[in-house]
Design a protein around this motif. Structure first.
Motif, PDB file in Angstrom:
ATOM      1  N   VAL A  21      47.488 -14.133  -1.071  1.00 36.06           N
ATOM      2  CA  VAL A  21      47.117 -12.755  -0.731  1.00 36.06           C
ATOM      3  C   VAL A  21      46.116 -12.211  -1.748  1.00 36.06           C
ATOM      4  CG1 VAL A  21      47.973 -10.386  -0.609  1.00 36.06           C
ATOM      5  CG2 VAL A  21      49.234 -12.225   0.530  1.00 36.06           C
ATOM      6  N   ALA A  22      46.387 -12.459  -3.026  1.00 35.80           N
ATOM      7  CA  ALA A  22      45.468 -11.998  -4.074  1.00 35.80           C
ATOM      8  C   ALA A  22      44.094 -12.650  -3.906  1.00 35.80           C
ATOM      9  CB  ALA A  22      46.049 -12.317  -5.450  1.00 35.80           C
ATOM     10  N   ILE A  23      44.083 -13.941  -3.612  1.00 33.61           N
ATOM     11  CA  ILE A  23      42.819 -14.648  -3.406  1.00 33.61           C
ATOM     12  C   ILE A  23      42.076 -14.061  -2.207  1.00 33.61           C
ATOM     13  CG2 ILE A  23      41.788 -16.854  -2.705  1.00 33.61           C
ATOM     14  CD1 ILE A  23      44.014 -18.244  -4.280  1.00 33.61           C
ATOM     15  N   GLY A  24      42.810 -13.829  -1.129  1.00 29.09           N
ATOM     16  CA  GLY A  24      42.190 -13.319   0.090  1.00 29.09           C
ATOM     17  C   GLY A  24      41.601 -11.929  -0.070  1.00 29.09           C
ATOM     18  N   LEU A  25      42.197 -11.119  -0.930  1.00 31.43           N
ATOM     19  CA  LEU A  25      41.715  -9.758  -1.132  1.00 31.43           C
ATOM     20  C   LEU A  25      40.593  -9.674  -2.162  1.00 31.43           C
ATOM     21  CD1 LEU A  25      45.072  -7.748  -1.161  1.00 31.43           C
ATOM     22  CD2 LEU A  25      43.467  -8.022   0.737  1.00 31.43           C
ATOM     23  N   VAL A  26      40.668 -10.512  -3.180  1.00 34.93           N
ATOM     24  CA  VAL A  26      39.734 -10.413  -4.301  1.00 34.93           C
ATOM     25  C   VAL A  26      38.503 -11.310  -4.141  1.00 34.93           C
ATOM     26  CG1 VAL A  26      39.457 -10.782  -6.781  1.00 34.93           C
ATOM     27  CG2 VAL A  26      41.561  -9.746  -5.897  1.00 34.93           C
ATOM     28  N   LEU A  27      38.716 -12.557  -3.687  1.00 35.59           N
ATOM     29  CA  LEU A  27      37.616 -13.530  -3.664  1.00 35.59           C
ATOM     30  C   LEU A  27      36.428 -13.103  -2.803  1.00 35.59           C
ATOM     31  CD1 LEU A  27      36.510 -16.269  -4.531  1.00 35.59           C
ATOM     32  CD2 LEU A  27      37.755 -17.304  -2.618  1.00 35.59           C
ATOM     33  N   PRO A  28      36.616 -12.753  -1.533  1.00 34.14           N
ATOM     34  CA  PRO A  28      35.441 -12.381  -0.726  1.00 34.14           C
ATOM     35  C   PRO A  28      34.700 -11.162  -1.269  1.00 34.14           C
ATOM     36  CG  PRO A  28      37.348 -12.800   0.670  1.00 34.14           C
ATOM     37  CD  PRO A  28      37.849 -12.719  -0.732  1.00 34.14           C
ATOM     38  N   ALA A  29      35.454 -10.137  -1.667  1.00 34.73           N
ATOM     39  CA  ALA A  29      34.819  -8.933  -2.199  1.00 34.73           C
ATOM     40  C   ALA A  29      34.112  -9.224  -3.513  1.00 34.73           C
ATOM     41  CB  ALA A  29      35.868  -7.837  -2.393  1.00 34.73           C
ATOM     42  N   GLY A  30      34.741 -10.045  -4.355  1.00 36.74           N
ATOM     43  CA  GLY A  30      34.129 -10.408  -5.631  1.00 36.74           C
ATOM     44  C   GLY A  30      32.829 -11.166  -5.452  1.00 36.74           C
ATOM     45  N   VAL A  31      32.822 -12.129  -4.538  1.00 32.40           N
ATOM     46  CA  VAL A  31      31.597 -12.897  -4.266  1.00 32.40           C
ATOM     47  C   VAL A  31      30.519 -11.989  -3.687  1.00 32.40           C
ATOM     48  CG1 VAL A  31      30.613 -14.767  -2.884  1.00 32.40           C
ATOM     49  CG2 VAL A  31      32.848 -15.065  -3.945  1.00 32.40           C
ATOM     50  N   THR A  32      30.924 -11.033  -2.871  1.00 34.83           N
ATOM     51  CA  THR A  32      29.968 -10.075  -2.296  1.00 34.83           C
ATOM     52  C   THR A  32      29.267  -9.279  -3.390  1.00 34.83           C
ATOM     53  OG1 THR A  32      31.214  -9.825  -0.233  1.00 34.83           O
ATOM     54  CG2 THR A  32      29.749  -8.025  -0.838  1.00 34.83           C
ATOM     55  N   VAL A  33      30.033  -8.774  -4.336  1.00 34.51           N
ATOM     56  CA  VAL A  33      29.457  -7.988  -5.432  1.00 34.51           C
ATOM     57  C   VAL A  33      28.547  -8.857  -6.297  1.00 34.51           C
ATOM     58  CG1 VAL A  33      29.996  -6.689  -7.524  1.00 34.51           C
ATOM     59  CG2 VAL A  33      31.388  -6.367  -5.464  1.00 34.51           C
ATOM     60  N   LEU A  34      28.972 -10.092  -6.582  1.00 34.39           N
ATOM     61  CA  LEU A  34      28.146 -10.994  -7.394  1.00 34.39           C
ATOM     62  C   LEU A  34      26.832 -11.313  -6.693  1.00 34.39           C
ATOM     63  CD1 LEU A  34      30.812 -13.513  -8.765  1.00 34.39           C
ATOM     64  CD2 LEU A  34      29.573 -11.772 -10.053  1.00 34.39           C
ATOM     65  N   ASN A  35      26.908 -11.564  -5.392  1.00 34.66           N
ATOM     66  CA  ASN A  35      25.683 -11.862  -4.643  1.00 34.66           C
ATOM     67  C   ASN A  35      24.742 -10.662  -4.626  1.00 34.66           C
ATOM     68  OD1 ASN A  35      26.470 -14.465  -4.057  1.00 34.66           O
ATOM     69  ND2 ASN A  35      27.255 -13.981  -2.028  1.00 34.66           N
ATOM     70  N   ALA A  36      25.317  -9.467  -4.531  1.00 39.58           N
ATOM     71  CA  ALA A  36      24.485  -8.259  -4.499  1.00 39.58           C
ATOM     72  C   ALA A  36      23.752  -8.050  -5.822  1.00 39.58           C
ATOM     73  CB  ALA A  36      25.340  -7.042  -4.177  1.00 39.58           C
ATOM     74  N   SER A  37      24.367  -8.497  -6.914  1.00 37.67           N
ATOM     75  CA  SER A  37      23.750  -8.335  -8.239  1.00 37.67           C
ATOM     76  C   SER A  37      22.750  -9.440  -8.553  1.00 37.67           C
ATOM     77  CB  SER A  37      24.838  -8.310  -9.316  1.00 37.67           C
ATOM     78  OG  SER A  37      25.539  -9.546  -9.358  1.00 37.67           O
ATOM     79  N   ASN A  38      22.712 -10.450  -7.685  1.00 32.34           N
ATOM     80  CA  ASN A  38      21.787 -11.573  -7.884  1.00 32.34           C
ATOM     81  C   ASN A  38      20.461 -11.252  -7.192  1.00 32.34           C
ATOM     82  OD1 ASN A  38      20.423 -13.976  -8.119  1.00 32.34           O
ATOM     83  ND2 ASN A  38      22.054 -15.241  -7.258  1.00 32.34           N
ATOM     84  N   SER A  39      19.414 -11.168  -7.972  1.00 30.58           N
ATOM     85  CA  SER A  39      18.108 -10.795  -7.420  1.00 30.58           C
ATOM     86  C   SER A  39      17.579 -11.847  -6.447  1.00 30.58           C
ATOM     87  CB  SER A  39      17.097 -10.593  -8.552  1.00 30.58           C
ATOM     88  OG  SER A  39      16.968 -11.785  -9.326  1.00 30.58           O
ATOM     89  N   ARG A  40      18.088 -13.066  -6.532  1.00 33.65           N
ATOM     90  CA  ARG A  40      17.613 -14.133  -5.646  1.00 33.65           C
ATOM     91  C   ARG A  40      18.329 -14.121  -4.303  1.00 33.65           C
ATOM     92  NH1 ARG A  40      17.226 -19.466  -9.652  1.00 33.65           N
ATOM     93  NH2 ARG A  40      15.736 -18.562 -11.157  1.00 33.65           N
ATOM     94  N   SER A  41      19.387 -13.353  -4.219  1.00 37.33           N
ATOM     95  CA  SER A  41      20.164 -13.298  -2.986  1.00 37.33           C
ATOM     96  C   SER A  41      19.471 -12.383  -1.975  1.00 37.33           C
ATOM     97  CB  SER A  41      21.576 -12.776  -3.268  1.00 37.33           C
ATOM     98  OG  SER A  41      22.333 -12.705  -2.082  1.00 37.33           O
ATOM     99  N   VAL A  42      19.160 -12.921  -0.800  1.00 42.59           N
ATOM    100  CA  VAL A  42      18.474 -12.155   0.239  1.00 42.59           C
ATOM    101  C   VAL A  42      19.488 -11.716   1.300  1.00 42.59           C
ATOM    102  CG1 VAL A  42      16.655 -12.182   1.975  1.00 42.59           C
ATOM    103  CG2 VAL A  42      16.374 -13.487  -0.150  1.00 42.59           C
ATOM    104  N   PRO A  43      19.663 -10.404   1.490  1.00 41.35           N
ATOM    105  CA  PRO A  43      20.611  -9.918   2.502  1.00 41.35           C
ATOM    106  C   PRO A  43      20.211 -10.369   3.909  1.00 41.35           C
ATOM    107  CG  PRO A  43      19.951  -8.160   1.002  1.00 41.35           C
ATOM    108  CD  PRO A  43      19.023  -9.308   0.756  1.00 41.35           C
ATOM    109  N   SER A  44      21.206 -10.578   4.742  1.00 41.63           N
ATOM    110  CA  SER A  44      20.959 -10.970   6.124  1.00 41.63           C
ATOM    111  C   SER A  44      21.999 -10.308   7.014  1.00 41.63           C
ATOM    112  CB  SER A  44      21.021 -12.493   6.273  1.00 41.63           C
ATOM    113  OG  SER A  44      22.362 -12.947   6.157  1.00 41.63           O
ATOM    114  N   ALA A  45      21.923 -10.595   8.295  1.00 38.01           N
ATOM    115  CA  ALA A  45      22.883 -10.025   9.234  1.00 38.01           C
ATOM    116  C   ALA A  45      24.295 -10.521   8.961  1.00 38.01           C
ATOM    117  CB  ALA A  45      22.480 -10.377  10.668  1.00 38.01           C
TER     118      ALA A  45
END
Length: 243
Positions: A21-45
């Protein structure tokens, strides 16, 4: 209903489930925030939804633990017997026991997927200026929930056959998080696109760059068929052999 309540109670008593449960709640959101802070990450649909696909690890863990815990030896005070002995004493009908177990796993994983989706997509909306999450994405959220539930039931079916969580956890989690065997096989044959993990992603991902472009319904049907076959094999093995 008593059997279902008993299975839900057992799930909430397992440390592995709470870790999932902890993994399911934290991992996706955490990766989302990390990707958003990465200048090389290009948002998509699919921004936010791809991260939720990673969170399916939690569903796999719950599916495996729900079954494998039945075959673990209990404490010395119970004579070292396994939980499955107690479970089948309380619910002698193996088919009813499996039905209750399946409903408990599906309900738990589905609820977790919806909560995780709300957290992750909110984080996506807040951190990615070029991405806007709205009510039009609700079908994709339901697709995520279906993907997580199917993955959990697939893991549970394999565990019913092996009676151990080591093999399904190792194979399924490595396939999701380290190297996708299914994806590698697509380099050999297009039929690999119909493997459950790849076909199921069409339930919620929209940017498909592969030669096989399934509709969400078709992707769900393909994954559901895999689950039905593997879970059916696991159920048949469970019903026929000694506990």
């Amino acid at each position: 209903m008593k059997a279902l309540r008993a299975e839900l109670t057992k799930l909430t008593s397992l440390p592995g489930v709470w870790i999932a449960v902890a993994i399911g709640l934290v991992l996706p959101a955490g990766v989302t925030v990390l990707n958003a802070s990465n200048s090389r990450s290009v948002p998509s649909a699919d921004t936010g939804f791809r991260e939720l696909a990673i969170g399916v690890v939690a569903a796999i863990v719950i599916g495996v633990v729900a079954i494998s815990s039945e075959y673990l030896a209990e404490g010395e005070e119970s004579g070292g017997s396994r939980q499955i002995t107690t479970s089948l004493t309380a619910v002698p009908s193996r088919s009813r026991f499996l039905l209750a177990k399946t409903a408990a796993v599906a309900g738990t994983v589905g609820l977790l997927a919806l909560i995780s989706s709300a957290i992750t997509l909110t984080a996506t909306d807040l951190t990615s200026a070029d991405v806007s999450i709205g009510t039009s994405d609700l079908p994709r959220v339901l697709g995520i929930a279906a993907y997580w539930i199917f993955s959990a039931l697939l893991a549970a079916g394999i565990t019913l056959v092996t009676r151990s969580g080591i093999i399904p956890l190792s194979v399924l989690i490595v396939n999701i998080s380290v190297v996708s065997v299914s994806f590698l096989l697509t380099k050999v044959t297009r039929l690999a696109y119909y493997f459950p993990d790849l076909a199921g992603t069409h339930l919620f991902l929209r940017d498909s760059d592969g030669p096989v472009d399934l509709t969400p319904v078709a992707g769900g049907l393909v994954m559901g068929l895999w689950v039905a076959v593997i879970a059916g094999i696991g159920a048949a093995a469970f019903v026929r052999r000694d506990a």
